[in-house]
Motif scaffolding. Structure first.
Motif, PDB file in Angstrom:
ATOM      1  N   THR A   1       0.175   5.263  -1.745  1.00 52.10           N
ATOM      2  CA  THR A   1      -0.051   6.477  -0.964  1.00 52.10           C
ATOM      3  C   THR A   1       1.056   7.497  -1.184  1.00 52.10           C
ATOM      4  O   THR A   1       0.801   8.681  -1.308  1.00 52.10           O
TER       5      THR A   1
ATOM      6  N   GLY B   1       0.777  -1.233   0.000  1.00 47.71           N
ATOM      7  CA  GLY B   1       0.000   0.000   0.000  1.00 47.71           C
ATOM      8  C   GLY B   1       0.807   1.282   0.000  1.00 47.71           C
ATOM      9  O   GLY B   1       0.392   2.286  -0.557  1.00 47.71           O
TER      10      GLY B   1
ATOM     11  N   GLU C   1      -8.445   8.060  -0.920  1.00 42.05           N
ATOM     12  CA  GLU C   1      -8.207   6.661  -1.290  1.00 42.05           C
ATOM     13  C   GLU C   1      -9.485   5.846  -1.246  1.00 42.05           C
ATOM     14  O   GLU C   1      -9.717   4.998  -2.111  1.00 42.05           O
ATOM     15  N   SER C   2     -10.317   6.117  -0.244  1.00 38.18           N
ATOM     16  CA  SER C   2     -11.520   5.292  -0.178  1.00 38.18           C
ATOM     17  C   SER C   2     -12.523   5.685  -1.252  1.00 38.18           C
ATOM     18  O   SER C   2     -13.173   4.826  -1.828  1.00 38.18           O
TER      19      SER C   2
ATOM     20  N   PRO D   1      -5.714   1.435  -3.568  1.00 38.22           N
ATOM     21  CA  PRO D   1      -5.242   0.527  -2.513  1.00 38.22           C
ATOM     22  C   PRO D   1      -4.028   1.064  -1.763  1.00 38.22           C
ATOM     23  O   PRO D   1      -2.962   0.482  -1.803  1.00 38.22           O
TER      24      PRO D   1
ATOM     25  N   LEU E   1     -16.422   9.888   7.050  1.00 38.03           N
ATOM     26  CA  LEU E   1     -15.777   8.603   7.288  1.00 38.03           C
ATOM     27  C   LEU E   1     -16.647   7.655   8.096  1.00 38.03           C
ATOM     28  O   LEU E   1     -16.310   6.497   8.268  1.00 38.03           O
TER      29      LEU E   1
ATOM     30  N   LEU F   1      -6.707   9.693   3.382  1.00 35.38           N
ATOM     31  CA  LEU F   1      -7.605   8.703   3.975  1.00 35.38           C
ATOM     32  C   LEU F   1      -8.909   8.664   3.202  1.00 35.38           C
ATOM     33  O   LEU F   1      -9.437   7.600   2.863  1.00 35.38           O
TER      34      LEU F   1
ATOM     35  N   VAL G   1      -8.102   3.280   8.928  1.00 33.98           N
ATOM     36  CA  VAL G   1      -9.506   3.385   9.329  1.00 33.98           C
ATOM     37  C   VAL G   1     -10.116   2.005   9.549  1.00 33.98           C
ATOM     38  O   VAL G   1     -10.727   1.728  10.578  1.00 33.98           O
ATOM     39  N   GLN G   2      -9.918   1.127   8.575  1.00 36.88           N
ATOM     40  CA  GLN G   2     -10.476  -0.217   8.708  1.00 36.88           C
ATOM     41  C   GLN G   2      -9.876  -0.941   9.899  1.00 36.88           C
ATOM     42  O   GLN G   2     -10.570  -1.648  10.637  1.00 36.88           O
TER      43      GLN G   2
ATOM     44  N   ARG H   1      -6.526   3.432   3.893  1.00 36.20           N
ATOM     45  CA  ARG H   1      -7.630   2.512   4.144  1.00 36.20           C
ATOM     46  C   ARG H   1      -7.357   1.643   5.353  1.00 36.20           C
ATOM     47  O   ARG H   1      -8.237   1.358   6.153  1.00 36.20           O
ATOM     48  N   TYR H   2      -6.092   1.207   5.480  1.00 35.84           N
ATOM     49  CA  TYR H   2      -5.747   0.264   6.540  1.00 35.84           C
ATOM     50  C   TYR H   2      -5.980   0.862   7.916  1.00 35.84           C
ATOM     51  O   TYR H   2      -6.388   0.174   8.840  1.00 35.84           O
TER      52      TYR H   2
ATOM     53  N   GLY I   1     -11.108   4.439  -4.577  1.00 29.13           N
ATOM     54  CA  GLY I   1     -10.800   3.018  -4.630  1.00 29.13           C
ATOM     55  C   GLY I   1      -9.330   2.734  -4.854  1.00 29.13           C
ATOM     56  O   GLY I   1      -8.967   1.798  -5.565  1.00 29.13           O
TER      57      GLY I   1
END
Lengths: 320, 308, 283
Positions: free
Chosen positions: B97, B93, B251-252, B257, C223, B248, B264-265, B261-262, B255
């Protein structure tokens, strides 16, 4: 042909709605090889006169009349033509050496770029010339200084660098605006000596601007006294200093501390203040502070007239 | 100068350490654990799972084990993405970024500085007002509004650019996200440059340079620019932080990668190691940026160099 | 002491066409948010199954169209605006209070306490807020008080710094010394003498943090970490709208344009305010 010729030069600023008249019509000449001293208090317009000549006026200002350098009109000259003249044939040294040099550039670069730009010389040749100039203005250890930054030099040395910078292209006219005012007295004397020596070495004309008559006295061939935006007196230096015609000049002379005169009980000083540059003219501008003022002075503005000897004076009742 | 760099890096380690410790205990204090969703598994298997990941140990022991692994460059396995270690996820990733954020920062500088300079030179004129108004708009409108609107216009209506998605190496996929991410820092830099340049243009040494007969472009590029950029240098670290934050969201939406994303998820999934890894990574990036800015200051203004 | 500079600044402010226009637009947007829903016959919760994802139009009284569930977007957008503004206002107050107290204490006591407090400020300033918020949200769950405090944490740093600076110069003045001599305790002095006098310049800077706060709240909501169902702020609506972008772009554009306009005008007005009242900035 005079090197510099000003004819009814006027400079004004628009400031907060009111117009400030910094220079209200000034005419003079600087002959080749001559040193002209310009004396006046702050606000007299002495600096703005030459800022107009150099094209350095602020954005909100207007210049009228004429200023000719070597016969060519400077006012309104387009930037490319002006840039050929200034920095090479017509140069200026400013009052405060602390803020007049670019802090992040080495001394050598700031000196050399003048030649690189004006003569198309290479950087190496120009740095060599810079070295010679530094030696000419008596900067010690010149080779090391070339690689230093302005903040590593003392005030006096910085001023020498400024003078050197203005000599790089052998100018016809060097304008020195209060070159010693920010310096210590001993350093002042050194700079004046330097200017004197430089004048003896070349046929360069110099305009020396100062509020300090003592500084000008040591160097000038002719002296012009300015007050409230106009010339009030002009004469050969020796004559002006020994027999001033204008009351203002006389008071100025009395204010210069002089070891040879008997001790005074109190320092002479000029009462009051110069009129504001925004006010319209009413009679002689000096009338409010003049010990000799009469009613005519307050009503009619005196024109610049011959006053005996080489002098020109703007006064209804000049000193005998 | 090398000594200075080493000293600064050494000083950064306690900060990183504090961040790691704080984050570690914070995330372990959160109610629930990484395997909450898998409620349907029999308790025995749950227990085995937790034991395999060392989650049945007291917190202090987990902490110590984590630090030891960290010293070896091992960020541990991801709890959620079961086949991957955090290090592998980072390797996948991070380039995305960095490309995204790096491009945004570079464009912001390359475009913002000239725009600000232009505005300063034409100060108080109509062009100045026009430019600065557009600049404020760029500052104020958030990237999560700009990007969808741009995607709507260029992707859906005009079909010039893809709306979202990612093919490795495809520049087209990056155009819109980078644009959205560039606008706020670009605007800020333009504004900073304008204000600073106006001040510098009034200084004595610029007057000297002009009196030497140098053309305007030389006066600006050689004499005025470096001092005028000092505030911009000061803004670089906050700019990087704001770009990382913006990524953040970008990227979401797009879409992409990347690692944003990592974070927040990971937080939502209680993926401890992933979140820790991300926090360390981001902090390290920002600290590096801070160090870079300090070095930049010294180049911009030699007077600073001597004070070390 | 207060009347003169305020009027002078006020005059400068209203001489600035951009700032005045921005203020007018803000007033219109706020008014819309407050009374708008009364203008439209639809109820916020009403699900109009006959017109799901309808285009905006006047014929069927859905001026901004409807969303996936048939809810009227005009009403929903304005409700979202109300939520955003309300959260923004409360968070700004939190921010102001926090910054004021911290700065006044640091500035008043000076010395060691001030050093420590400023150091903490520096460290906090260096780290991006969003990471802490995400972590805290995870730890404490989605708690409305946490939301206010964490959003209020935006901007309190700069307010604290300014208050501290002002307090330090104020502390040297005579009326503070008189108060100390008369036996007043630090808390009382800070409350009665320091705060009223620093409030002036601080209000100007506090106004500048309002758009930052509204932006941050929208960001969190986007978010999914901010305002929760059933409430929806503009950020939430934008997030939902972005997902439906291809089929029903108005779901994105209505809240998006409202938020963008609000933020731009808040920024322009804030700048105008600062230009008008801050002596140092003027040229």
């Amino acid at each position: 042909m005079p090197v510099l010729q000003a004819d009814d030069l006027r400079v004004s600023f628009a400031l907060a709605g009111a117009t400030q008249h910094a220079v209200r019509g000034v005419s003079f000449e600087v002959a080749a090889g001559e040193c002209l001293g310009i004396v006046g208090e702050s606000g007299s317009g002495k600096t703005q006169t030459f800022m107009a000549a150099m094209g350095l006026l602020a954005g909100n200002s207007q210049a009228g009349g004429s200023v000719k350098f070597e016969g060519a009109e400077l006012l309104g000259l387009a930037a490319p033509a002006l840039n050929r003249i200034r920095g090479s044939r017509l140069t200026m040294v400013f009052q405060d050496p602390m803020t007049s040099l670019t802090p992040h550039l080495k001394i050598g670069v700031q000196l050399a770029e003048v030649l690189v730009h004006h003569r198309g010389a290479s950087w190496r040749e120009s740095e060599q010339a810079a070295l010679e100039i530094l030696e000419r203005v008596r900067v010690s250890d010149a080779r090391r200084r070339l690689r230093q930054y302005p903040h590593e030099l003392s005030g006096g040395m910085r001023q020498r660098v400024m003078i050197g910078m203005s000599l790089m292209c052998r100018p016809s006219l060097l304008i020195a605006d209060e070159p010693t005012s920010s310096l210590d007295v001993t350093v002042q004397a050194q700079i004046i000596d330097l200017l004197r020596a430089l004048r003896q070495e070349s046929a360069m004309s110099v305009v020396l601007i100062s509020h300090d008559l003592g500084v000008v006295a040591g160097l000038a061939d002719r002296i012009v006294v300015m007050y409230a935006g106009r010339i009030v007196e002009s004469a050969i230096a020796a004559e002006l200093l020994s027999s001033p015609r204008h009351p203002y000049t006389e008071l100025l002379l009395r204010c210069v501390p002089n070891l040879h005169l008997p001790r005074l009980a109190r320092m002479p000083c000029l009462p009051g203040q110069a009129p504001s540059a925004a006010d319209p003219e009413q009679g002689c501008a000096f009338a409010s502070r003049c010990p000799r003022a009469a009613r005519r002075c307050r009503e009619e503005r005196p024109a610049l007239r011959p006053g005996g000897g080489s002098a020109q004076v703007a006064c209804h009742f000049p000193c005998p | 100068m090398i000594r200075y760099v080493i000293r600064r890096l050494a000083g950064a380690i306690p900060t990183l350490f504090a961040i790691v410790t704080l984050t570690f205990f914070l995330i372990h204090a959160a109610p629930g654990g990484p395997f909450d969703e898998a409620q349907t598994l029999p308790p025995q298997i749950m227990a085995n799972l937790r034991s395999a990941y060392g989650l049945d140990q007291p917190v202090w022991i987990q902490y110590a084990r984590y630090l030891r692994a960290l010293a070896h460059g091992d960020f541990g396995p991801s709890f959620k993405y079961k086949d991957f270690t955090v290090t592998e996820l980072i390797r996948l990733g991070l380039p995305v970024t960095l490309k995204l954020g790096g491009a945004a920062l570079i464009f912001a500088l390359v475009l913002g500085i000239p725009i600000g300079t232009f505005a300063a030179l034409h100060r108080n004129s109509a062009s100045d007002t026009a430019v600065m108004t557009v600049v404020v708009a760029g500052l104020a409108v958030p990237s999560f509004v700009v990007l969808p609107v741009l995607a709507l216009l260029f992707g859906i209506h005009l079909h010039w650019l893809p709306v979202a998605g990612w093919e490795p190496g495809a520049i087209r996929d990056l155009v819109l996200p980078v644009t959205a991410l560039t606008l706020p820092p670009l605007a800020y830099i333009a504004r900073l440059t304008r204000g600073s340049m106006i001040e510098v243009l009034q200084s004595g040494f610029v007057r000297t340079a002009v009196s030497k007969g140098l053309p305007l472009r030389t006066v600006i590029s050689r004499h005025a620019l470096r001092p005028a950029l000092v505030p911009v240098a000061g803004y670089l670290a906050p700019a990087a932080a704001s770009i990382l934050t913006g990524s953040l969201v970008v990227e979401s939406i797009a879409g992409l990668p990347g690692i944003g994303r990592y974070l927040v998820q990971g937080a939502l999934n209680r993926d401890y190691t992933l979140v820790l890894g991300m926090v360390i990574l981001y902090s390290a990036l920002l600290i590096a940026m801070g160090l870079f800015v300090d070095l930049l200051y010294a180049w911009l203004d030699p007077r600073i160099r001597l004070e070390r | 002491m207060k009347g003169g500079p305020w009027r002078e600044g006020g005059r400068r402010l209203f001489a600035n066409p951009g700032a005045t226009a921005a203020l007018a637009i803000i007033a219109v947007l706020v008014a819309l948010a407050l009374i708008g829903p009364w203008l439209n016959p639809n109820d916020i919760e009403a699900l109009d199954w006959s017109r799901v994802a309808a285009h905006p139009g006047f014929a069927h009284a859905h001026w901004f169209g409807t969303d996936r569930l048939g809810r009227d977007l005009f009403v929903r957008t304005l409700e979202g605006a109300r939520v955003s503004l309300a959260v923004g206002l409360v968070a700004s107050t939190v921010s102001l209070t926090l910054g004021l107290s911290y700065g006044a204490i640091a500035g008043y006591f000076g010395g060691r306490a001030d050093d420590v407090m400023m150091r903490i400020l520096e460290i906090l300033g260096g780290l991006p807020l969003i990471f802490f918020i995400i972590l805290l949200t995870v730890v404490f769950g989605r708690n409305v008080y946490l939301l206010f405090v964490s959003i209020g944490a935006v901007g309190w740093l700069s307010i604290a710094r300014i208050v501290r600076g002002q307090t330090m110069s104020l502390r040297r003045q005579e009326f503070i010394e008189a108060a100390v001599a008369s036996g007043a305790g630090p808390a009382r002095i800070i409350r009665k003498h320091v705060v009223p006098n620093v409030l002036g310049p601080v209000i100007v800077y506090a106004t500048l943090t309002v758009p930052q706060i509204v932006l941050f709240e929208s960001f969190l909501s986007f978010l999914g970490l901010g305002v929760q169902e059933p409430h929806a702020s503009l950020g939430t609506l934008i997030s939902q709208g972005a997902g439906e972008m291809e089929a029903a772009p108005w779901m994105l554009l209505a809240p998006g344009v409202f938020l963008a306009l609000l933020l731009v005008c808040l920024n322009i007005f804030g700048d105008g305010l600062r230009d008008a009242f801050d002596v140092k900035e003027r040229r």
